[in-house]
Design an enzyme around this catalytic site. Structure first.
Site, short mmCIF file in Angstrom:
data_model
loop_
_atom_site.label_atom_id
_atom_site.label_comp_id
_atom_site.label_asym_id
_atom_site.label_seq_id
_atom_site.Cartn_x
_atom_site.Cartn_y
_atom_site.Cartn_z
N TYR A 171 47.32 -9.13 154.93
CA TYR A 171 47.28 -8.60 156.25
C TYR A 171 46.13 -8.66 157.18
CZ TYR A 171 44.40 -4.72 154.44
OH TYR A 171 43.37 -4.06 154.06
N CYS A 172 46.23 -8.70 158.45
CA CYS A 172 45.11 -8.70 159.50
C CYS A 172 45.58 -7.90 160.57
CB CYS A 172 44.58 -10.04 159.70
SG CYS A 172 46.15 -11.10 160.40
N THR A 173 44.78 -7.98 161.72
CA THR A 173 44.78 -6.85 162.81
C THR A 173 46.41 -7.17 163.44
OG1 THR A 173 42.36 -7.39 163.11
CG2 THR A 173 43.71 -6.32 164.89
#
Ligand SMILES: [Zn+2]
Length: 322
Positions: free
Chosen positions: A179-181
């Site tokens: 996951y990321c922003t």
């Protein structure tokens, strides 16, 4: 004041863009003409942006993008705000919309991990057989992250492939969640993992941003805040049982306030309370505190005697004059 008359938009799309350099110039002109602010990266592989403005301006921008065939389905993640989140408007042409600098580039529209919606991702996180990997930088992780996520020891996204290669035993033959922003980093990175032979990789669709806004997950299992690359610095994600995970650089107490070291040659981003920032003269180390161009001291307007007294209070002295 909390008018929420403004919006912050976060979006990306991997799609071939012809003459991307000219497109970037045209977009800059358009964005400036409507009074939008933010940062947009454009390349032959697509677009990646975060912009802000009064609601009528952000709406005009979304309409403008959606009117183009290739962006008619562009997904804007929208956050309410009470002001601009950016100081200026930049549209830059780049080789990649997120710099990963792989020896051999890859096209995430051809190879990428499965997209999981927030509810599916939450379920997968709770599965004991999965490994949860945060693909962001160390200082982003330190302000907030999913409970139990692995923190790669990296300061820049480009370093992540090498870090994964060095820690491959953590990932081979496991179910991996990344996951990321907003999701853009994971698109290419999850594809790269698959190419590396780590086959079971899934990514959080729309990133943390979307997860925090989802009506069902409401940010569940997120601890701390989410770091953002604009004037807001951090935004809340967990709307169920928020906790603070950030720690003050100086005394380790719970803290979510990011500041830059006062030494312009260091500029390190640290979490620090207002009190500790003042106590330590705005510097992350003794060298930074006594640096002749310490911006924090300059802003405070402290003279020589006051600096000496403040240093004495923390057991330090000015270096001897040469
Ligand atoms: Zn420093």
């Amino acid at each position: 004041m909390n008018n929420n008359d403004f919006q912050v938009l976060l979006y990306y799309k991997y799609v071939p863009i012809e003459d991307a350099e000219q497109f970037a110039k045209d977009e800059l002109q358009f964005c400036k003409s409507i009074g939008l602010r933010g940062r947009i990266l454009i390349s032959e592989e697509g677009i990646n942006g975060t912009v802000s403005g009064p609601k009528e301006v952000t709406q005009r921008y979304m309409d403008h993008m959606h009117a183009m065939d290739k962006f008619s389905d562009l997904w804007f993640k929208i956050n309410e705000a009470d002001d601009f989140a950016h100081k200026k408007m930049f549209v830059r042409y780049r080789k990649e919309i997120v710099a990963l600098d792989l020896d051999e580039d890859l096209d995430p529209t051809q190879l990428s991990g499965n997209h999981l919606d927030p509810v599916e991702f939450r379920e997968a996180m709770l599965d004991e057989d999965t490994v949860l990997l945060d693909t962001r930088n160390d200082y982003e992780y330190d302000l907030g992250h999913f409970k139990g996520a692995i923190r790669p020891d990296i300061h820049n996204f480009r370093e992540l492939p090498e870090w994964v290669r060095e820690n491959k035993e953590k990932f081979m033959d496991k179910k991996i969640l990344v996951y990321c922003t907003g999701g853009v980093r994971c698109e290419k990175f999850s594809g790269w993992m698959i190419r590396e032979g780590i086959e079971n990789v899934a990514q959080l669709n729309g990133g943390i941003e979307n997860y925090g806004q989802d009506e069902q997950t409401r940010g569940d299992l997120w601890e701390g805040k989410m770091y953002v690359f604009d004037e807001r610095i951090s935004v809340p994600i967990n709307h169920i049982d928020p906790v603070v995970v950030g720690k003050d650089y100086f005394d380790g107490t719970p803290c979510e306030r990011y500041v830059n070291c006062g030494n312009p040659e260091c500029n390190k981003q640290i979490l620090a309370s207002e009190e500790n920032q003042e106590k330590y003269l705005g510097g992350c180390t003794h060298e930074c505190r006594v640096h002749p161009r310490n911006r924090y001291i300059k802003a405070k307007g402290w003279g020589h005697d006051e600096i000496v007294a403040r240093l004495a209070a923390i057991g330090e002295t000015l270096p001897a004059e040469v």
